[in-house]
Scaffold this active site. Structure first.
Site, short mmCIF file in Angstrom:
data_model
loop_
_atom_site.label_atom_id
_atom_site.label_comp_id
_atom_site.label_asym_id
_atom_site.label_seq_id
_atom_site.Cartn_x
_atom_site.Cartn_y
_atom_site.Cartn_z
N ASP A 67 -77.61 83.98 37.36
CA ASP A 67 -77.62 85.14 38.24
C ASP A 67 -78.96 85.34 38.94
O ASP A 67 -79.95 84.69 38.60
CB ASP A 67 -77.23 86.41 37.47
CG ASP A 67 -77.95 86.55 36.12
OD1 ASP A 67 -78.95 85.84 35.91
OD2 ASP A 67 -77.52 87.35 35.30
N ASN A 135 -74.42 96.35 26.73
CA ASN A 135 -73.03 96.76 26.96
C ASN A 135 -72.09 95.56 26.91
O ASN A 135 -70.93 95.67 27.27
CB ASN A 135 -72.91 97.49 28.31
CG ASN A 135 -73.33 96.62 29.49
OD1 ASN A 135 -73.57 95.42 29.33
ND2 ASN A 135 -73.39 97.20 30.67
N HIS A 137 -72.52 92.67 28.58
CA HIS A 137 -72.46 91.83 29.78
C HIS A 137 -73.04 90.44 29.51
O HIS A 137 -73.92 90.27 28.68
CB HIS A 137 -73.09 92.51 31.01
CG HIS A 137 -74.57 92.60 31.06
ND1 HIS A 137 -75.24 93.77 31.36
CD2 HIS A 137 -75.55 91.66 30.89
CE1 HIS A 137 -76.54 93.55 31.36
NE2 HIS A 137 -76.75 92.27 31.07
N GLU A 142 -70.46 92.72 34.29
CA GLU A 142 -70.48 94.01 33.61
C GLU A 142 -69.09 94.37 33.07
O GLU A 142 -68.07 93.92 33.61
CB GLU A 142 -70.91 95.10 34.61
CG GLU A 142 -72.31 94.90 35.19
CD GLU A 142 -73.40 95.43 34.27
OE1 GLU A 142 -73.24 95.39 33.04
OE2 GLU A 142 -74.43 95.89 34.81
C1 GLP Z 1 -80.10 90.68 32.10
C2 GLP Z 1 -79.58 89.28 32.45
C3 GLP Z 1 -78.70 88.72 31.34
C4 GLP Z 1 -79.39 88.90 30.01
C5 GLP Z 1 -79.59 90.37 29.74
C6 GLP Z 1 -80.22 90.65 28.38
O1 GLP Z 1 -79.21 91.68 32.44
N1 GLP Z 1 -78.85 89.24 33.67
O2 GLP Z 1 -78.44 87.36 31.61
O3 GLP Z 1 -78.62 88.31 28.99
O4 GLP Z 1 -80.44 90.87 30.75
O5 GLP Z 1 -81.61 90.61 28.46
P1 GLP Z 1 -82.58 90.46 27.23
O6 GLP Z 1 -82.48 89.05 26.80
O7 GLP Z 1 -83.93 90.81 27.77
O8 GLP Z 1 -82.10 91.42 26.19
#
Ligand code: GLP
Length: 240
Positions: A67, A135, A137, A142
């Site tokens: 993404d 959540n 995702h 989402e």
């Molecule tokens: C963002 C990214 C996700 C990632 C998520 C969790 O929203 N788009 O790909 O998994 O954050 O982030 P973290 O690893 O900092 O908890």
């Protein structure tokens, strides 16, 4: 699903890096699906270190990131393009023209989504690395009543913007839109490696792995994947 729990994040990161290295050494032209967020940073550090030691070369590898924010240029430290360059691409021998991210600066975002899907169609992903949002995702897919299969533009949930606000100067700077691979593209990967660390992920990990398969928790879809590897530290796996 193959669920593995690690006593420390260091052990988890080293295991995950070794998993990638084994794949690349068996298949130098491997295609990898990569993720951003804080979770994979330790894995990328391990990969850089192992590359420097000569244990692996990325010279024939192709990567597709999950993404990217819309409207944040690659030169901006908060873009995922910048993150990947800073944490991985800038330190290994992966050719820059084979490291792909969705272009969130494209004039025509729909055309960019179709273009990204077109590129991935020719190169199935061998290992897709995933983190997980609080959540549920994955990428930026989402929770919703329905999920999309292909790459698409997504409106970020307020909770996701809140979680990512720590990286931006102010809430107003946090993007409202992103481009993400869809769950169809993610599920097409031959192997999926989902990584979660920390007690704050324990509830969503329980829901994703042991709750119902539902679009309201996109990570729960992994229960239906034939080769999903789940790597957790003790804290993230604490409620299983
Ligand atoms: C963002 C990214 C996700 C990632 C998520 C969790 O929203 N788009 O790909 O998994 O954050 O982030 P973290 O690893 O900092 O908890």
């Amino acid at each position: 699903m193959n669920i593995r729990m690690f006593d420390s994040r260091e052990e988890l990161d080293a295991f995950a890096a070794q998993f990638f290295i084994d794949k690349i050494n068996r298949k130098p032209q491997a295609t990898l699906g990569l993720a951003t967020g804080s979770t994979p940073i330790g894995i990328y550090e391990n990969l850089v270190e192992r590359y420097r030691k000569g244990d692996v070369s990325f010279s024939q590898v192709t990567t597709f990131n999950l993404d990217e924010y819309v409207g944040v240029p690659a030169s901006n430290e908060q873009s995922y393009a910048y993150f990947m360059k800073n944490n991985l691409f800038g330190h290994i021998d992966l050719p820059v023209d084979r490291a792909f991210l969705p272009n969130g600066m494209a004039d025509d975002l729909q055309a960019e989504c179709a273009h990204y899907d077109g590129m991935m169609a020719g190169q199935p992903i061998d290992i897709q690395l995933l983190g997980i949002g609080h959540n549920g995702h994955i990428g930026f897919n989402e929770p919703d009543e329905a999920l999309q299969g292909g790459t698409h533009v997504v409106t970020l949930k307020q909770e996701t913007r809140d979680a990512n606000a720590r990286f931006f100067a102010s809430m107003d700077d946090v993007p409202k839109l992103a481009i993400t691979m869809g769950v169809g593209s993610i599920m097409k990967a031959r192997t999926i490696m989902l990584v979660a660390k920390g007690a704050d992920k324990a509830d969503i990990i329980k829901q994703a792995l042991q709750g119902p398969i539902t679009t309201q928790c996109p990570a729960s879809l992994l229960q239906a994947h034939p080769d999903a590897l789940i790597l957790l530290d003790r804290e993230a796996g604490g409620k299983l």
